[in-house]
Motif scaffolding. Structure first.
Motif, short mmCIF file in Angstrom:
data_model
loop_
_atom_site.label_atom_id
_atom_site.label_comp_id
_atom_site.label_asym_id
_atom_site.label_seq_id
_atom_site.Cartn_x
_atom_site.Cartn_y
_atom_site.Cartn_z
N PHE A 134 7.22 19.03 36.94
CA PHE A 134 5.92 19.35 36.36
C PHE A 134 5.58 20.83 36.57
CE2 PHE A 134 1.44 20.13 37.35
CZ PHE A 134 0.86 19.85 36.13
N TRP A 189 5.12 23.52 33.65
CA TRP A 189 3.80 24.17 33.56
C TRP A 189 3.96 25.69 33.51
CZ3 TRP A 189 0.46 24.90 38.54
CH2 TRP A 189 -0.67 25.67 38.25
N TYR A 230 3.76 23.05 28.35
CA TYR A 230 2.67 22.09 28.14
C TYR A 230 1.53 22.74 27.36
CZ TYR A 230 4.75 19.23 31.90
OH TYR A 230 5.59 18.47 32.66
N GLU A 265 -1.75 18.29 27.45
CA GLU A 265 -0.59 17.76 28.18
C GLU A 265 -0.68 18.13 29.66
OE1 GLU A 265 3.29 17.55 25.34
OE2 GLU A 265 2.47 19.55 25.67
N LYS A 316 -3.23 15.83 31.26
CA LYS A 316 -2.75 14.46 31.33
C LYS A 316 -1.67 14.29 32.39
CE LYS A 316 -0.63 10.90 28.36
NZ LYS A 316 0.66 10.78 29.05
N LYS A 317 -0.69 15.18 32.38
CA LYS A 317 0.43 15.03 33.31
C LYS A 317 0.04 15.32 34.75
CE LYS A 317 4.05 15.75 29.88
NZ LYS A 317 4.52 14.36 29.99
N SER A 318 -0.90 16.24 34.96
CA SER A 318 -1.35 16.49 36.33
C SER A 318 -2.11 15.28 36.87
CB SER A 318 -2.23 17.74 36.38
OG SER A 318 -3.38 17.58 35.56
N GLU A 336 -1.53 12.15 35.93
CA GLU A 336 -0.53 11.11 36.16
C GLU A 336 0.15 11.28 37.52
OE1 GLU A 336 2.08 11.48 32.88
OE2 GLU A 336 0.82 10.33 31.49
#
Length: 530
Positions: free
Chosen positions: A150, A154, A159, A163, A166-168, A170
């Protein structure tokens, strides 16, 4: 659920294998063999969920097979076929993992009932295996690698804003508004007189640099990870209340310390590019790009140095954003998504024309024509065939004299490329189905199964089944039955006997063939050649 039948009595084996419509119950019959050794080889090669086996067989009996399966494939459900005189013997098989036994003479109904019960048990075990607790344990195991991936994506700008959020979330990572400084560390080029290391040792040296950075910066407010090329990225963070100059000095001191430690440990030098301070997570990728630019200036300033980025005055241009849109465009080309590809191209054109620079427009035309040509040639297509009458513009871009001409030319070419992609995909699928049809027609007398054909074509059986049904408008099983019945009818009309026709279309038992033939045509096979 996959099923394997192991029975040395041919009549019983074929009755169970061919007399039950396994597909209707979600069961895939992967084979019907005559002894335990054949069975074990098949399971080792392709795996199975359920094994239905006799006890007394040549070469390897059912109990030995059960024992071997318990050792090597413990999740496999084993059902034993046994006679009354073997009943006590069969009960001992429970210690070898046998979950059920069916008494001979076993009807197809009793066999089906036992198989379906075993299938249901296997399904429940699979669900339990992937329960929430297990998934959490796996998640925790993979979390460090997921976090590093990630951070890498990043800082490398992979991203979009949504995104990133959202991914952070998750990964349960907080990315607050604070001070950020990205730093890029790299080994300096090896000197010719240094014979301790080879150029092939670069990956090892980069790993050493990353390890030293992690050790030296442990406990500080920083993230340390590697980029795609193995270089070390350090993302320092500080409080918004901290003085910017003090933050810069603190970062510079820590980076210099890492570089010095690298020289002390390995007697080779490294350098670093220090990016500018930013306060928003969305600005970090751009700051990282500037740290790379700072590192590149070591060509001027020398090695074993930490270089701070300094903004050089220069006119703004559109090429950074165009490079990102170009990646998106190639992705939609691969998918054959004409609408999305045209939308991205339209935004590229608007971006270029917003500069109001004729020079940038001409450069864009050269760039986009090269990109489109490269994509076409990479697939071994001919440019003239794909672009048609628009090929003339590739020969002379000066013919495109207005914004409208340029936009229409680009969009038309994109449409043709997407059309070629989709037609190529359809042609490949159609050829695979034609190969299957040809194989069926020339091997009707053999034991044909979708699984065997999928192995020959190196394709997934389920995916192949879906493609076959979409192309032929009927299932593989229905088509195979249709071809066998049509061939059998033709052979009977020519005067062949019923058992001869049955053998030539792949039926081992005349009675079973007669029932199938009468059900399909409405007449008994013997009535056709009277």
């Amino acid at each position: 659920m996959k099923l394997l039948i192991v029975e040395d009595e041919v009549r019983l084996r074929d009755r169970i294998a061919e007399g039950i419509a396994w597909e209707q119950y979600g069961i895939e019959l992967i084979g019907a063999v005559s002894n335990g050794e054949e069975a074990l080889q098949l399971v080792d090669r392709i795996g199975t969920d359920i094994v239905l086996t006799d006890i007394r067989m040549p070469i390897m009996n059912g109990l030995e097979l059960a024992r071997r399966l318990k050792e090597q494939h413990p999740a496999t459900k084993i059902i034993v076929l046994t006679g009354h005189d073997e009943f006590d013997y069969a009960r001992e098989s429970i210690e070898h993992g046998v979950s059920k036994y069916v008494l001979k003479p076993a009807s197809n109904e009793s066999v089906l009932e036992a198989i379906l019960a075993a299938a249901e048990l296997r399904k429940r075990e699979l669900v339990e295996k992937h329960n929430h607790t297990l998934l959490q344990e796996r998640w925790q195991t993979h979390l460090p690698r997921l976090k590093e991936a990630f951070y890498r994506n990043w800082i490398l700008g992979r991203y979009s804003s949504w995104e990133l959020e959202k991914k952070s979330e998750e990964l349960m990572l907080e990315l607050p508004e604070q001070l950020y400084i990205p730093v890029l560390l790299d080994m300096d080029p090896l000197q010719d007189e240094d014979t301790r290391y080879l150029r092939s040792d670069r990956s090892l040296l980069l790993f050493s640099l990353n390890t030293i950075a992690k050790e030296r910066l442990e406990g500080t407010s920083s993230l340390v990870f590697q980029d795609d090329n193995g270089m070390t990225i350090v993302l320092f963070n500080g409080s918004l209340e901290e003085d910017h100059m003090a933050f810069y000095q603190r970062v510079n001191h820590m980076v210099t310390d890492v570089i010095a430690m690298m020289k002390d440990c390995l007697k080779i030098t490294a350098s670093a590019g220090i990016g500018p301070i930013v306060t928003a997570k969305e600005q970090v990728p751009d700051a990282y790009v500037k740290s790379k630019q700072a590192l590149q200036t070591r060509l001027i300033y020398g090695h074993n140095i930490a270089i701070t980025f300094r903004e050089a005055p220069k006119p703004m241009n559109q090429w950074n954003s165009l490079a990102e849109m170009e990646k998106q465009l190639e992705t939609f080309f691969e998918l054959g998504d004409e609408a999305q590809a045209k939308q991205v191209a339209w935004h590229m054109i608007q971006s270029v024309f917003s500069s109001e620079s004729i020079l940038e427009v001409r450069e864009f035309l050269i760039h986009i024509s090269g990109m489109l040509s490269r994509f076409i040639h990479a697939r071994q297509w001919v440019l003239t065939e794909v672009t048609g009458e628009d090929y003339t513009y590739f020969e002379s871009l000066k013919q495109l004299r207005t914004r409208e001409q340029i936009q229409e030319w680009v969009l038309r070419t994109i449409g043709r490329i997407c059309q070629f992609v989709n037609e190529s995909r359809k042609s490949s699928t159609k050829q695979s189905i034609l190969d299957i049809v040809k194989f069926i027609d020339t091997h009707l007398q053999e034991d044909i199964s979708l699984y065997k054909i999928s192995e020959m074509l190196y394709m997934n059986a389920s995916y192949l089944s879906r493609l076959f049904k979409e192309e032929m408008k009927m299932s593989f099983t229905d088509y195979l039955l249709e071809r066998r019945m049509e061939r059998a009818k033709a052979l009977l009309v020519q005067g062949l006997k019923v058992y001869e026709a049955a053998e030539q279309v792949g039926f081992n038992y005349v009675n079973y063939f007669s029932k199938a033939f009468q059900k399909y045509w409405g007449v008994k096979p013997g009535e056709l050649n009277k």
